[in-house]
Design a protein around this motif. Structure first.
Motif, PDB file in Angstrom:
ATOM      1  N   UNK A 392     -15.633  -1.400   9.612  1.00  0.00           N
ATOM      2  CA  UNK A 392     -14.931  -0.981  10.821  1.00  0.00           C
ATOM      3  C   UNK A 392     -13.572  -1.638  10.953  1.00  0.00           C
ATOM      4  N   UNK A 393     -13.398  -2.807  10.337  1.00  0.00           N
ATOM      5  CA  UNK A 393     -12.146  -3.553  10.434  1.00  0.00           C
ATOM      6  C   UNK A 393     -11.162  -3.220   9.315  1.00  0.00           C
ATOM      7  N   UNK A 394     -11.671  -3.029   8.092  1.00  0.00           N
ATOM      8  CA  UNK A 394     -10.789  -2.924   6.934  1.00  0.00           C
ATOM      9  C   UNK A 394      -9.828  -1.733   6.968  1.00  0.00           C
ATOM     10  N   UNK A 395     -10.220  -0.539   7.450  1.00  0.00           N
ATOM     11  CA  UNK A 395      -9.259   0.575   7.429  1.00  0.00           C
ATOM     12  C   UNK A 395      -7.964   0.296   8.191  1.00  0.00           C
ATOM     13  N   UNK A 396      -7.998  -0.611   9.162  1.00  0.00           N
ATOM     14  CA  UNK A 396      -6.787  -0.945   9.910  1.00  0.00           C
ATOM     15  C   UNK A 396      -6.120  -2.217   9.443  1.00  0.00           C
ATOM     16  N   UNK A 397      -6.559  -2.757   8.304  1.00  0.00           N
ATOM     17  CA  UNK A 397      -6.008  -4.019   7.789  1.00  0.00           C
ATOM     18  C   UNK A 397      -5.107  -3.753   6.594  1.00  0.00           C
ATOM     19  N   UNK A 398      -3.866  -4.221   6.609  1.00  0.00           N
ATOM     20  CA  UNK A 398      -2.981  -4.001   5.453  1.00  0.00           C
ATOM     21  C   UNK A 398      -3.502  -4.756   4.226  1.00  0.00           C
ATOM     22  N   UNK A 399      -3.975  -4.038   3.261  1.00  0.00           N
ATOM     23  CA  UNK A 399      -4.500  -4.709   2.063  1.00  0.00           C
ATOM     24  C   UNK A 399      -4.368  -3.882   0.787  1.00  0.00           C
ATOM     25  N   UNK A 400      -3.813  -2.637   0.876  1.00  0.00           N
ATOM     26  CA  UNK A 400      -3.598  -1.820  -0.312  1.00  0.00           C
ATOM     27  C   UNK A 400      -2.112  -1.811  -0.661  1.00  0.00           C
ATOM     28  N   UNK A 401      -1.817  -2.017  -1.922  1.00  0.00           N
ATOM     29  CA  UNK A 401      -0.427  -2.137  -2.350  1.00  0.00           C
ATOM     30  C   UNK A 401       0.206  -0.766  -2.547  1.00  0.00           C
ATOM     31  N   UNK A 402       1.312  -0.541  -1.878  1.00  0.00           N
ATOM     32  CA  UNK A 402       2.054   0.706  -2.055  1.00  0.00           C
ATOM     33  C   UNK A 402       2.639   0.759  -3.468  1.00  0.00           C
ATOM     34  N   UNK A 403       2.461   1.888  -4.125  1.00  0.00           N
ATOM     35  CA  UNK A 403       3.000   2.042  -5.471  1.00  0.00           C
ATOM     36  C   UNK A 403       4.521   2.065  -5.433  1.00  0.00           C
ATOM     37  N   UNK A 404       5.091   2.599  -4.363  1.00  0.00           N
ATOM     38  CA  UNK A 404       6.537   2.797  -4.311  1.00  0.00           C
ATOM     39  C   UNK A 404       7.303   1.497  -4.194  1.00  0.00           C
ATOM     40  N   UNK A 405       6.905   0.627  -3.233  1.00  0.00           N
ATOM     41  CA  UNK A 405       7.703  -0.586  -3.006  1.00  0.00           C
ATOM     42  C   UNK A 405       6.883  -1.863  -2.987  1.00  0.00           C
ATOM     43  N   UNK A 406       5.584  -1.795  -3.226  1.00  0.00           N
ATOM     44  CA  UNK A 406       4.766  -2.992  -3.289  1.00  0.00           C
ATOM     45  C   UNK A 406       4.333  -3.542  -1.951  1.00  0.00           C
ATOM     46  N   UNK A 407       4.716  -2.921  -0.845  1.00  0.00           N
ATOM     47  CA  UNK A 407       4.279  -3.400   0.460  1.00  0.00           C
ATOM     48  C   UNK A 407       2.799  -3.106   0.656  1.00  0.00           C
ATOM     49  N   UNK A 408       2.211  -3.829   1.604  1.00  0.00           N
ATOM     50  CA  UNK A 408       0.790  -3.611   1.873  1.00  0.00           C
ATOM     51  C   UNK A 408       0.628  -2.512   2.917  1.00  0.00           C
ATOM     52  N   UNK A 409      -0.300  -1.634   2.659  1.00  0.00           N
ATOM     53  CA  UNK A 409      -0.564  -0.503   3.540  1.00  0.00           C
ATOM     54  C   UNK A 409      -1.963  -0.624   4.123  1.00  0.00           C
ATOM     55  N   UNK A 410      -2.089  -0.163   5.366  1.00  0.00           N
ATOM     56  CA  UNK A 410      -3.426  -0.029   5.933  1.00  0.00           C
ATOM     57  C   UNK A 410      -4.116   1.157   5.249  1.00  0.00           C
ATOM     58  N   UNK A 411      -5.386   1.030   4.903  1.00  0.00           N
ATOM     59  CA  UNK A 411      -6.066   2.150   4.257  1.00  0.00           C
ATOM     60  C   UNK A 411      -5.962   3.462   5.029  1.00  0.00           C
ATOM     61  N   UNK A 412      -5.954   3.379   6.364  1.00  0.00           N
ATOM     62  CA  UNK A 412      -5.869   4.620   7.133  1.00  0.00           C
ATOM     63  C   UNK A 412      -4.507   5.300   6.960  1.00  0.00           C
ATOM     64  N   UNK A 413      -3.503   4.548   6.473  1.00  0.00           N
ATOM     65  CA  UNK A 413      -2.167   5.122   6.254  1.00  0.00           C
ATOM     66  C   UNK A 413      -1.913   5.435   4.786  1.00  0.00           C
ATOM     67  N   UNK A 414      -2.888   5.160   3.932  1.00  0.00           N
ATOM     68  CA  UNK A 414      -2.685   5.311   2.492  1.00  0.00           C
ATOM     69  C   UNK A 414      -3.234   6.653   2.007  1.00  0.00           C
ATOM     70  N   UNK A 415      -2.811   7.021   0.811  1.00  0.00           N
ATOM     71  CA  UNK A 415      -3.282   8.250   0.191  1.00  0.00           C
ATOM     72  C   UNK A 415      -3.404   8.003  -1.309  1.00  0.00           C
ATOM     73  N   UNK A 416      -4.415   8.607  -1.920  1.00  0.00           N
ATOM     74  CA  UNK A 416      -4.563   8.544  -3.374  1.00  0.00           C
ATOM     75  C   UNK A 416      -4.567   9.965  -3.907  1.00  0.00           C
ATOM     76  N   UNK A 417      -4.073  10.112  -5.122  1.00  0.00           N
ATOM     77  CA  UNK A 417      -4.078  11.415  -5.789  1.00  0.00           C
ATOM     78  C   UNK A 417      -5.241  11.422  -6.758  1.00  0.00           C
ATOM     79  N   UNK A 418      -6.211  12.277  -6.485  1.00  0.00           N
ATOM     80  CA  UNK A 418      -7.426  12.342  -7.292  1.00  0.00           C
ATOM     81  C   UNK A 418      -7.093  12.735  -8.738  1.00  0.00           C
TER      82      UNK A 418
END
Length: 1019
Positions: A392-418
């Motif tokens: 319940x907490x992790x989707x709103x926590x910045x912990x995924x690295x943006x491929x474009x600039x290396x910043x941390x993204x919240x999972x709810x704001x991230x996208x992956x290409x299958x």
């Protein structure tokens, strides 16, 4: 021995209570036993370390404890507050801790942890720099016995002599080791206790240090040797601590169901730790803060002030636990965020291994926290609650690295290409906002984090719009990034609409069928066809990955096979500048004329003839060629000489210009839907109708079909030369003389005449207006020569197989349906004088025919008189299929044959077999007689008995011999008997031998000797 801690007073008080109420003794004994054998059974090391930590905290000094096991004794020495009278009283009093006033700092919360020593000893001793105290099961038993209380003695007896150990303290002498303030000495009870201590010392690890912050060093010695020293745990662990105190309102709500003394401790803490070394084994139990039996599935160490049950083994349910679960989830999310953004360690891969600095940016990622995301099944109720709260907490926590600039993204704001790999993900990063890496092993974790997934096919569909104005070089980089993915068939399918920039500036969807420019074709040729829709990839965008996606190298063949080239060719007559198309096509084919094989539609290309007019290639001939000599000048024209000089005869004939008779070929031909390549052949539909099995084209197929084109353009006077050309042209000869294999819907194969053979037989007429087909071959069987018209003399120069293919007749087997009908008509002409020997041979051949005319002849030639033949109406003829029927002149005229040939003639002439025309019933009585032994010796197959008749009547007709339906011979004469015996034996050829021996028995020896040579010896 000095009693500095007043142990005597404590003993007297306890003994007095026991004596006054022996049940109190029983209660104390049971309670101590429950603790020793239950919750504290294997916690001696943990509990003594916890006591040491609390002592250090009380004293305000760095905590240090040494566990030393030698010669059956465990000594635990620690620094910190020494033993006091209150401490001794607490040790001797169950569940009444002396730490009550130090609740904020002490780890122990029940005051009974020391009872853990009872799992290994019955004689614990505590020595401190302030004095010593000991406990003894034996001394306690002796003291009770000295008291002389009948009630106590009864209780001891009922317990089998077992008494509490930690209720009666005794003074002890001695001091702790140098450098320590207190030492606990535990003489071990037995080997089992020794084995337990060794195991617990081996299991002691950093979790103990992290759980007991009051300790800075733990020393472990076994048998006089230092085994390990635990200190500075945070150098090996990433630690995140949170804590606080509940306010008054929270305390009442959260601690209402907890014991009174515990309610006085409103503080809480949570610690999460991750090993810095990926190989470190993490305890998979919850610590509260020392180990419990609650399983934990996360690969992290959790220490929290969870409330415990009385056994201190499990976390108690209730509002306090629920609150701490939420605090632990928030702390875990924060730990992952700190790990994800931490740059204290080198950039690492998923396993924690440093990455090379020279790798591409996408390969250099920060610490991968995805393996720490809860996935799979929970290990227990508490573990499940923790996992749910964490997710319940992790989707709103910045912990995924943006491929474009290396910043941390919240999972709810991230996208992956299958389906996208790292290289392709790096290319997509500037286009797809919030893009993060997605490896196959990360799928479950990313789904748990509720990361939005974009299907590769969906992204590719959008790529043309978002990257429409990217330069060709960018597309080449994109294709290069795809090189690791296109080997997967499923991913190739997803890339089916991948945009491809063309040389003409267009951006098309899908690589399948586009042409990759190369060195085989000049760029100006490709540019010419580009105007007509040929899709040629921009040179700056070319990459090998495109071939894996269906692009084709621009070779002469791939270019010519392009549908746009075909369209340009087929409409070249309507083009603004047809010469440009002609030059481009011929220029490509001139590189390698064989590249045009099978592309029949190239014959629609318009070229200039000798007069400068535009004419389709298939209506042009090479000047001076055989084609020009034999084809009708009203149908074809000579091609412009300049084109011959420029491109050569091979290139021109490859597009359909004729220099000799041309052959078109097709594979997997369905007779009910002929391919376009054959559509222009004169009479092709009629041929298909004629050769179809059982007259139906539906479902009939031909594997390989070759046909000679333009047969209808051949001049009538040119056929002698044409047929000679067939013998010298291998392709044309095969297309003429080879039979075509037609397979019907029932999978039965049938050999039929080729299209060319059928067309020539059906449509080529000679000067007399009659067909060439059906005429006598120069090498015709003499029997047939009298019935067929002779072929022209020039046919003698033709290849024999060509003569047969065009319908010239050498034997009866060469006759087609019309030829058979023609022969039967001539055979039945009354004015022809035909000898019996000739017609007998002819009947034998006709009986084997497999083709029959549409109607049977009205008249039939039959046997006559004086070795001549005669013609009778078909109704007056029969087929004599056995020699005895020739005696029956009452049946009409005879056509003679035996076996299958007799059946064939009956069908061909539509006249009955003799056996069908008459009953063959013997009407006179015969006398049985033995067949002479000499006959049976000569011909062993003859029957033993024959039937002798004075007069032999069959169906009322007088005959000399007969064989009835049972195979029995009947005869009225010697000659007839010989024939009857031979026919009944199936040895008709032996009739003369039988007659000879019957007529002159004296020749028996001579004839028997002769039979020795009838069958040659095998030797």
């Amino acid at each position: 021995m000095d009693d500095v801690f007043g142990t005597a007073v404590v003993r007297e008080r306890v003994l007095a209570g026991w004596a006054a109420a022996p049940v109190r003794f029983r209660e104390d004994a049971n309670a101590e036993e429950d603790l020793a054998l239950g919750g504290y059974l294997d916690r001696v090391v943990v509990e003594l370390a916890q006591n040491a930590a609390d002592a250090a905290v009380r004293e305000g000094v760095p905590g240090r404890v040494r566990f030393s096991y030698r010669n059956g004794t465990l000594v635990v020495a620690n620094t910190g507050t020494p033993l006091s009278a209150d401490g001794v009283e607490s040790l001797a009093t169950l569940r009444a801790s002396a730490k009550r006033d130090e609740a904020e700092s002490a780890v122990g919360r029940f005051g009974v942890g020391f009872s853990a020593v009872l799992a290994v000893t019955d004689e614990p001793v505590i020595l401190s720099r302030t004095g010593g105290v000991r406990f003894s099961r034996a001394d306690t038993a002796a003291t009770i016995a000295e008291l002389g209380s009948a009630g106590l003695d009864t209780e001891v007896r009922r317990r089998g002599g077992q008494v509490p150990v930690l209720r009666l303290p005794f003074p002890a002498e001695g001091e702790p080791p140098a450098g320590f303030d207190t030492a606990v000495i535990l003489p071990l009870r037995d080997d089992a206790a020794a084995e337990l201590v060794r195991r617990l010392l081996a299991e002691a690890d950093d979790a103990l240090l992290l759980a007991l912050p009051g300790l800075t060093r733990i020393e472990l010695e076994v048998d006089g040797e230092e085994v390990r020293v635990l200190e500075d745990a945070e150098s090996r662990w990433f630690v995140h601590r949170v804590g606080g105190a509940f306010d008054e309102g929270e305390r009442e709500r959260l601690l209402a169901d907890r014991p009174v003394e515990e309610r006085a401790r409103p503080s809480w803490s949570v610690l999460w730790a991750l090993p810095r070394d990926p190989g470190t084994e993490v305890p998979r139990t919850v610590h509260a803060p020392t180990p419990t039996d609650e399983p934990l599935s996360l690969n992290a160490l959790l220490l929290a002030t969870f409330p415990l049950d009385p056994a201190r083994r499990h976390v108690a349910k209730g509002p306090l636990t629920d609150r701490l679960v939420q605090e632990a989830a928030r702390a875990y999310a924060e730990l992952l965020r700190l790990r994800a953004e931490s740059d204290a360690a080198p950039l690492q891969d998923a396993a924690g291994n440093p990455r090379s600095a020279d790798l591409p940016p996408i390969a250099a990622v920060r610490f991968d926290v995805l393996p720490l995301v809860p996935t799979g099944l929970a290990a227990g109720a508490l573990d499940g609650a923790l996992r749910d709260a964490i997710l319940g907490e992790l989707p709103g926590t910045p912990l995924l690295t943006s491929v474009e600039d290396g910043t941390l993204l919240r999972p709810r704001d991230a996208v992956v290409v299958e389906g996208a790999d790292e290289a392709f993900t790096a290319v997509l990063a500037p286009i797809v906002g919030g893009l993060v890496r997605s490896r196959r092993q990360d799928r479950v974790a990313l789904d748990a984090l509720r990361v939005r997934r974009l299907e590769l096919a969906e992204l590719i569909d959008q790529l043309g719009a978002v990257a429409e104005h990217r330069p060709p070089q960018w597309w080449r980089e994109t294709y290069a990034a795809l090189s690791g993915m296109v080997t997967d068939p499923l991913i190739r399918e997803s890339l089916g609409t991948l945009p491809v920039p063309l040389a003409d500036g267009r951006l098309v969807r899908g690589a399948r069928g586009v042409l990759l420019p190369g060195r085989e074709l000049p760029s100006d040729v490709l540019a010419t066809f580009g105007e007509y829709g040929v899709r040629v990839v921009h040179p700056d965008a070319v990459h090998p990955s495109l071939e894996r996606l269906g692009a084709l190298a621009a070779t002469p063949r791939t270019l010519l096979e392009d549908s746009a080239v075909r369209t340009a060719v087929e409409h070249s007559n309507d083009a603004d500048d047809p010469d440009v198309i002609a030059e481009a096509v011929l220029g490509v084919i001139a590189v390698d004329p064989s590249q045009a094989d099978g592309l029949w539609w190239l014959s629609d290309l318009v070229l200039r003839d000798a007069d400068g007019d535009l004419v389709p290639a298939n209506a042009l001939v090479i000047p001076g060629s055989a084609a020009e000599a034999i084809l009708d000048q009203d149908e074809v024209a000579p091609i412009e000489r300049a084109l011959v000089d420029r491109y050569g005869v091979q290139a021109l004939t490859a597009v359909g210009v004729l220099d000799e008779l041309a052959v078109v070929a097709a594979s997997d031909v369905a007779l009910d839907e002929l391919p376009e390549a054959l559509a222009d052949l004169d009479g092709i539909e009629d041929w298909a109708d004629d050769v179809a099995p059982d007259g139906s084209r539906y479902g009939a197929t031909i594997g390989e079909l070759a046909a000679i084109r333009d047969l209808d353009w051949i001049r009538e006077d040119a056929w002698p030369r044409v047929l000679e050309l067939f013998g010298s042209s291998p392709d044309a000869r095969r297309a003429l003389v080879g039979q075509v294999r037609v397979v019907g819907p029932d999978d039965r194969a049938l050999g039929v005449p080729s299209y060319a053979a059928w067309w020539i037989r059906d449509r080529v007429l000679l000067d007399d207006g009659e067909p060439l087909a059906g005429r006598a071959d120069p090498e015709v069987d003499p029997i047939l020569a009298a019935f067929l018209d002779p072929a022209p003399e020039w046919t003698a120069r033709l290849d024999p197989e060509v003569r047969t293919a065009v319908g010239l007749v050498r034997t009866v087997a060469d006759l087609d349906v019309d030829g058979v009908g023609h022969l039967l008509d001539r055979l039945a002409e009354p004015g022809r004088d035909v000898e019996e020997s000739a017609v007998l041979r002819l009947w034998a051949q006709l009986g084997t025919l497999t083709v029959f005319p549409d109607s049977a002849p009205e008249s039939v030639r039959v046997l006559g008189d004086d070795e001549r033949t005669r013609v009778v109406a078909a109704a007056d003829a029969v087929v004599a299929d056995a020699p005895m029927w020739l005696q029956r002149e009452d049946l009409g005229g005879f056509v003679v044959a035996s076996g299958a040939a007799a059946d064939g003639l009956s069908d061909l002439f539509e006249v009955p077999l003799a056996t069908e025309a008459a009953a063959g019933k013997i009407e006179t009585e015969g006398t049985p007689a033995d067949v002479p032994a000499i006959v049976r010796e000569l011909v062993p197959e003859v029957p033993r008995t024959w039937w002798e008749h004075e007069e032999l009547l069959v169906d009322g007709v007088d005959v000399s011999w007969w064989v009835d339906e049972n195979g029995e011979p009947h005869a009225a004469t010697f000659n007839g008997l010989a024939k009857a015996l031979a026919w009944s034996a199936g040895q008709w050829s032996q009739r003369h031998v039988i007659l000879a021996v019957l007529s002159d028995p004296s020749r028996a020896s001579e004839l028997l000797i002769d039979t020795t040579f009838d069958t040659p010896s095998a030797g």
